[in-house]
Design an enzyme around this catalytic site. Sequence first.
Site, PDB file in Angstrom:
ATOM      1  N   LYS A  53       0.761  -1.231  -0.040  1.00 13.38           N
ATOM      2  CA  LYS A  53       0.044   0.040   0.005  1.00 13.38           C
ATOM      3  C   LYS A  53       0.877   1.115   0.093  1.00 13.38           C
ATOM      4  N   GLY A 183      -4.103 -12.432 -12.631  1.00  8.73           N
ATOM      5  CA  GLY A 183      -4.862 -11.115 -12.404  1.00  8.73           C
ATOM      6  C   GLY A 183      -5.753 -11.279 -11.225  1.00  8.73           C
ATOM      7  N   ILE A 186      -2.845  -9.734  -6.136  1.00  7.75           N
ATOM      8  CA  ILE A 186      -1.510  -8.953  -6.078  1.00  7.75           C
ATOM      9  C   ILE A 186      -1.221  -8.659  -7.363  1.00  7.75           C
ATOM     10  N   GLU A 205      -3.795 -13.777 -17.250  1.00  9.44           N
ATOM     11  CA  GLU A 205      -4.751 -14.352 -16.590  1.00  9.44           C
ATOM     12  C   GLU A 205      -5.379 -15.499 -16.995  1.00  9.44           C
ATOM     13  N   VAL A 239       1.193 -19.113 -19.481  1.00 12.38           N
ATOM     14  CA  VAL A 239       2.472 -19.159 -19.824  1.00 12.38           C
ATOM     15  C   VAL A 239       2.791 -20.739 -20.083  1.00 12.38           C
ATOM     16  N   ARG A 274      -2.190 -18.230  -2.874  1.00 10.11           N
ATOM     17  CA  ARG A 274      -1.271 -18.645  -1.745  1.00 10.11           C
ATOM     18  C   ARG A 274      -1.810 -19.757  -1.367  1.00 10.11           C
ATOM     19  N   ASP A 314      -4.584 -17.030   7.923  1.00 10.88           N
ATOM     20  CA  ASP A 314      -4.469 -17.576   6.481  1.00 10.88           C
ATOM     21  C   ASP A 314      -4.474 -19.048   6.427  1.00 10.88           C
ATOM     22  N   ALA A 322      -5.846 -10.068   6.140  1.00 12.15           N
ATOM     23  CA  ALA A 322      -5.408  -9.896   7.599  1.00 12.15           C
ATOM     24  C   ALA A 322      -6.562  -9.366   8.508  1.00 12.15           C
ATOM     25  N   HIS A 446     -22.384  16.148   3.168  1.00 18.21           N
ATOM     26  CA  HIS A 446     -22.089  16.577   1.777  1.00 18.21           C
ATOM     27  C   HIS A 446     -21.107  17.788   1.649  1.00 18.21           C
TER      28      HIS A 446
HETATM   29  P1  FAD Z   1       0.878 -13.983   8.388  1.00 23.80           P
HETATM   30  O1  FAD Z   1       0.891 -12.505   8.363  1.00 23.80           O
HETATM   31  O2  FAD Z   1       1.548 -14.957   7.220  1.00 23.80           O
HETATM   32  O3  FAD Z   1       2.026 -14.296   9.711  1.00 23.80           O
HETATM   33  C1  FAD Z   1       2.425 -15.604   9.820  1.00 23.80           C
HETATM   34  C2  FAD Z   1       3.726 -15.481  10.910  1.00 23.80           C
HETATM   35  O4  FAD Z   1       4.082 -16.947  11.171  1.00 23.80           O
HETATM   36  C3  FAD Z   1       4.754 -15.071   9.843  1.00 23.80           C
HETATM   37  O5  FAD Z   1       5.660 -13.932  10.442  1.00 23.80           O
HETATM   38  C4  FAD Z   1       5.641 -16.579   9.594  1.00 23.80           C
HETATM   39  O6  FAD Z   1       7.074 -16.149   9.654  1.00 23.80           O
HETATM   40  C5  FAD Z   1       5.621 -17.151  11.097  1.00 23.80           C
HETATM   41  N1  FAD Z   1       5.554 -18.348  10.976  1.00 23.80           N
HETATM   42  C6  FAD Z   1       5.381 -19.408  10.076  1.00 23.80           C
HETATM   43  N2  FAD Z   1       5.673 -20.666  10.484  1.00 23.80           N
HETATM   44  C7  FAD Z   1       6.172 -20.492  11.851  1.00 23.80           C
HETATM   45  C8  FAD Z   1       6.859 -21.355  12.816  1.00 23.80           C
HETATM   46  N3  FAD Z   1       6.945 -22.685  12.706  1.00 23.80           N
HETATM   47  N4  FAD Z   1       7.124 -20.985  14.078  1.00 23.80           N
HETATM   48  C9  FAD Z   1       7.181 -19.390  14.214  1.00 23.80           C
HETATM   49  N5  FAD Z   1       6.524 -18.815  13.266  1.00 23.80           N
HETATM   50  C10 FAD Z   1       6.094 -18.993  12.042  1.00 23.80           C
HETATM   51  N6  FAD Z   1      -4.606  -8.561   3.267  1.00 23.80           N
HETATM   52  C11 FAD Z   1      -5.463  -7.537   3.592  1.00 23.80           C
HETATM   53  O7  FAD Z   1      -6.362  -7.797   4.202  1.00 23.80           O
HETATM   54  N7  FAD Z   1      -5.204  -6.360   3.109  1.00 23.80           N
HETATM   55  C12 FAD Z   1      -4.132  -6.143   2.087  1.00 23.80           C
HETATM   56  O8  FAD Z   1      -4.029  -5.068   1.780  1.00 23.80           O
HETATM   57  C13 FAD Z   1      -3.365  -7.305   1.874  1.00 23.80           C
HETATM   58  N8  FAD Z   1      -2.248  -6.996   1.089  1.00 23.80           N
HETATM   59  C14 FAD Z   1      -1.520  -8.076   0.960  1.00 23.80           C
HETATM   60  C15 FAD Z   1      -0.419  -7.817  -0.073  1.00 23.80           C
HETATM   61  C16 FAD Z   1       0.556  -8.881  -0.450  1.00 23.80           C
HETATM   62  C17 FAD Z   1       1.433  -8.791  -1.350  1.00 23.80           C
HETATM   63  C18 FAD Z   1       0.349 -10.060   0.133  1.00 23.80           C
HETATM   64  C19 FAD Z   1       1.158 -11.208   0.011  1.00 23.80           C
HETATM   65  C20 FAD Z   1      -0.661 -10.482   1.144  1.00 23.80           C
HETATM   66  C21 FAD Z   1      -1.656  -9.364   1.492  1.00 23.80           C
HETATM   67  N9  FAD Z   1      -2.636  -9.557   2.339  1.00 23.80           N
HETATM   68  C22 FAD Z   1      -3.467  -8.384   2.673  1.00 23.80           C
HETATM   69  C23 FAD Z   1      -2.932 -10.822   2.730  1.00 23.80           C
HETATM   70  C24 FAD Z   1      -2.415 -10.853   4.412  1.00 23.80           C
HETATM   71  O9  FAD Z   1      -0.904 -10.422   4.094  1.00 23.80           O
HETATM   72  C25 FAD Z   1      -2.525 -11.990   5.183  1.00 23.80           C
HETATM   73  O10 FAD Z   1      -3.988 -12.332   5.029  1.00 23.80           O
HETATM   74  C26 FAD Z   1      -2.263 -11.996   6.405  1.00 23.80           C
HETATM   75  O11 FAD Z   1      -1.060 -11.436   6.634  1.00 23.80           O
HETATM   76  C27 FAD Z   1      -2.594 -13.170   7.290  1.00 23.80           C
HETATM   77  O12 FAD Z   1      -2.263 -13.098   8.649  1.00 23.80           O
HETATM   78  P2  FAD Z   1      -1.799 -14.411   9.517  1.00 23.80           P
HETATM   79  O13 FAD Z   1      -1.577 -13.591  10.934  1.00 23.80           O
HETATM   80  O14 FAD Z   1      -2.765 -15.413   9.310  1.00 23.80           O
HETATM   81  O15 FAD Z   1      -0.325 -14.864   9.028  1.00 23.80           O
HETATM   82  P1  NAD Z   2      -5.481 -14.547  -6.004  1.00 21.42           P
HETATM   83  O1  NAD Z   2      -6.261 -15.766  -5.857  1.00 21.42           O
HETATM   84  O2  NAD Z   2      -5.988 -13.227  -5.704  1.00 21.42           O
HETATM   85  O3  NAD Z   2      -5.350 -14.337  -7.504  1.00 21.42           O
HETATM   86  C1  NAD Z   2      -4.775 -15.336  -8.408  1.00 21.42           C
HETATM   87  C2  NAD Z   2      -4.848 -15.204  -9.931  1.00 21.42           C
HETATM   88  O4  NAD Z   2      -3.945 -15.924 -10.672  1.00 21.42           O
HETATM   89  C3  NAD Z   2      -6.477 -15.748 -10.145  1.00 21.42           C
HETATM   90  O5  NAD Z   2      -7.407 -14.863 -10.833  1.00 21.42           O
HETATM   91  C4  NAD Z   2      -5.952 -16.896 -10.948  1.00 21.42           C
HETATM   92  O6  NAD Z   2      -7.002 -17.364 -12.046  1.00 21.42           O
HETATM   93  C5  NAD Z   2      -4.715 -16.591 -11.525  1.00 21.42           C
HETATM   94  N1  NAD Z   2      -3.956 -17.631 -12.216  1.00 21.42           N
HETATM   95  C6  NAD Z   2      -3.613 -18.724 -11.410  1.00 21.42           C
HETATM   96  N2  NAD Z   2      -2.766 -19.622 -12.193  1.00 21.42           N
HETATM   97  C7  NAD Z   2      -2.510 -18.930 -13.113  1.00 21.42           C
HETATM   98  C8  NAD Z   2      -1.717 -19.209 -14.228  1.00 21.42           C
HETATM   99  N3  NAD Z   2      -0.899 -20.516 -14.325  1.00 21.42           N
HETATM  100  N4  NAD Z   2      -1.408 -18.356 -15.332  1.00 21.42           N
HETATM  101  C9  NAD Z   2      -2.409 -17.313 -15.109  1.00 21.42           C
HETATM  102  N5  NAD Z   2      -3.464 -16.987 -14.254  1.00 21.42           N
HETATM  103  C10 NAD Z   2      -3.175 -17.676 -13.213  1.00 21.42           C
HETATM  104  O7  NAD Z   2      -3.861 -14.633  -5.679  1.00 21.42           O
HETATM  105  P2  NAD Z   2      -2.883 -13.553  -5.254  1.00 21.42           P
HETATM  106  O8  NAD Z   2      -3.109 -12.354  -6.300  1.00 21.42           O
HETATM  107  O9  NAD Z   2      -1.620 -14.207  -5.438  1.00 21.42           O
HETATM  108  O10 NAD Z   2      -3.241 -13.241  -3.747  1.00 21.42           O
HETATM  109  C11 NAD Z   2      -3.161 -14.104  -2.855  1.00 21.42           C
HETATM  110  C12 NAD Z   2      -4.031 -13.576  -1.694  1.00 21.42           C
HETATM  111  O11 NAD Z   2      -3.483 -12.720  -1.062  1.00 21.42           O
HETATM  112  C13 NAD Z   2      -5.288 -13.012  -2.035  1.00 21.42           C
HETATM  113  O12 NAD Z   2      -6.247 -14.227  -2.554  1.00 21.42           O
HETATM  114  C14 NAD Z   2      -5.467 -12.403  -1.008  1.00 21.42           C
HETATM  115  O13 NAD Z   2      -6.561 -13.262  -0.150  1.00 21.42           O
HETATM  116  C15 NAD Z   2      -4.347 -11.884  -0.127  1.00 21.42           C
HETATM  117  N6  NAD Z   2      -4.116 -10.485  -0.691  1.00 21.42           N
HETATM  118  C16 NAD Z   2      -5.035  -9.569  -0.415  1.00 21.42           C
HETATM  119  C17 NAD Z   2      -4.871  -8.198  -0.784  1.00 21.42           C
HETATM  120  C18 NAD Z   2      -5.876  -7.316  -0.545  1.00 21.42           C
HETATM  121  O14 NAD Z   2      -6.573  -7.558   0.542  1.00 21.42           O
HETATM  122  N7  NAD Z   2      -5.717  -5.910  -0.941  1.00 21.42           N
HETATM  123  C19 NAD Z   2      -3.663  -7.901  -1.411  1.00 21.42           C
HETATM  124  C20 NAD Z   2      -3.034  -9.009  -2.096  1.00 21.42           C
HETATM  125  C21 NAD Z   2      -3.151 -10.136  -1.622  1.00 21.42           C
END
Ligand code: FAD
Ligand code: NAD
Length: 475
Positions: A53, A183, A186, A205, A239, A274, A314, A322, A446
């Site tokens: 963000k 698409g 992410i 996509e 791909v 994921r 997750d 989150a 407004h």
């Molecule tokens: P995580 O945040 O994944 O945390 C898990 C933690 O556990 C990690 O620090 C990991 O190292 C630790 N861990 C793993 N195994 C062990 C172990 N054996 N011992 C000790 N520690 C361990 N969600 C949103 O709601 N809004 C967003 O804008 C958003 N943007 C995102 C952008 C990206 C690029 C990505 C990848 C994800 C995004 N998400 C977003 C999804 C969000 O990050 C996850 O849903 C959220 O982090 C999940 O929280 P969690 O506590 O389940 O796990």
């Molecule tokens: P996603 O599930 O949102 O999207 C993956 C996309 O990839 C899908 O549209 C799928 O059809 C496509 N796809 C799968 N295999 C493919 C292939 N071989 N070739 C072309 N397209 C393919 O997954 P993401 O974008 O990796 O994000 C993972 C998760 O992280 C999200 O589902 C969401 O839960 C979380 N996230 C949330 C936010 C947010 O809240 N703003 C931001 C980033 C990530």
Amino acid sequence: MSDTKTQLAIIGAGPGGYAAAFLAADLGLQVTLIDPEANPGGVCLYRGCIPSKTLLHAAHLVQDAKNGEQWGLTFKDLAVDVGALRQRKDRVVAQLTEGLGQLVKRRKITYIRGTAVFKDDKTLEVKDREGEKSALRFENAIVATGSRAVSLPLLADAGERVLDATAALDLEDIPDRLLVVGGGYIGLELGSVYAGLGSKVCLVEMMPELLPGVDRDLVRFLQKHLQGLFDDIQLETTVTAVKKQKNGVMVTLKDKEGKDQNRLFDKILVAVGRRPRSDGLGLEAIGIATDDQGFIRVDDQRRTSVASIYAIGDVAGQPMLAHKASHEGRVAVEVIAGQKSAYAPLAIPAVVFTDPEIAWVGMTEAEAKKKGLAYDVARFPWGASSRASTLGAPDGLTKLIVHPDNERILGVGLVGKGAGELIAEGTLAIEMGANATDLGLTIHPHPTLSETLMEAAHVFHHNAAHYYTPKRKSK
Ligand code: FAD
Ligand code: NAD
């Protein structure tokens, strides 16, 4: 191997784990939180929500500066200093994670920097950063280990030219030609970052639409904008081969007609979903059940198949967001603390932080159609919003999915500037059982975009001041 005891052990300090730890400490439980990072934050703070963000804000600033011409404002010599931007993003992450570290100390939570695996249903083996192992006995444990990116083995040959979200967020450079595979959330968010900062982005996509499952009337606005921002978007395309070359990576794309195209890219960002991080934790040996996708099975209290162990976030199921993780963390802790609590949200908001943003909550129209449910839709287009006009953001829509008999708000969909902030009102409306009359009778300030929610409720009753709708569409 030393042996210590705790009332509540929490494995993973992401938004699920740290929210759980903080509430547990506030409720008087003795808590041990284990995570490999120096401070809490998890994927969301270190490698997800927060860095993405921050970078998206920068990309949007670039777009806003370019759009300034519409207001007679011309910014000359706009330049991107990648190093400074990277530092800014790293500072935001550091500030927030260090802040969480302070909150750990203030609450007297024991924080162990390391990893943990289950030895039995009352014991964890904790390995610290030096590889030193110790046993931690617990009364209850919460698994909050999150998820990891799905990789595409086919791309292995492209080596360091392939980026996952973590590598993309490192912002090593701005590649000239970037291929984004996927698409979904992410692909669209990080594709927008790189395109905004100057990359020529091609997005592929495999499904026939971006953001599969999200209502098309919302996605349409985003797709239109992205068609201008990205070089090209190819749907129903995958791909099929990659070949590393001196000057990039040659990628073969197969489209829906089965035709191959060879294209040269500097980098490939893979964003194809994921999967839960439930492996390697010793779950099977102690009888914790997972489903066929690897999510830990939990009940309404977030209890796993082993009574003393809970799972949240997750690793415990969709949606991988989150705020869902944090909410589950609070539920699990309340249950552990002996309170009557259950995970039973009526609505979990989802936001894609692109420009325009897309947000939805509760029932989508696609879902209502698929389930054959009776519903009405009230749409208020932002072309009729005075605030949208002042912002130069008429490309937006607010829609309500309404129960046709009792007018209850079943779902809210938004696309447009700030949709991610506006959706909270829709979430509250659904949670409180509000109906279209409640929303329509609520005085909104407004000129704001929030009025579009009120006016959408007026559309439902065919009496919106700024949008004339003589007939109700009934499904
Ligand atoms: P995580 O945040 O994944 O945390 C898990 C933690 O556990 C990690 O620090 C990991 O190292 C630790 N861990 C793993 N195994 C062990 C172990 N054996 N011992 C000790 N520690 C361990 N969600 C949103 O709601 N809004 C967003 O804008 C958003 N943007 C995102 C952008 C990206 C690029 C990505 C990848 C994800 C995004 N998400 C977003 C999804 C969000 O990050 C996850 O849903 C959220 O982090 C999940 O929280 P969690 O506590 O389940 O796990
Ligand atoms: P996603 O599930 O949102 O999207 C993956 C996309 O990839 C899908 O549209 C799928 O059809 C496509 N796809 C799968 N295999 C493919 C292939 N071989 N070739 C072309 N397209 C393919 O997954 P993401 O974008 O990796 O994000 C993972 C998760 O992280 C999200 O589902 C969401 O839960 C979380 N996230 C949330 C936010 C947010 O809240 N703003 C931001 C980033 C990530």
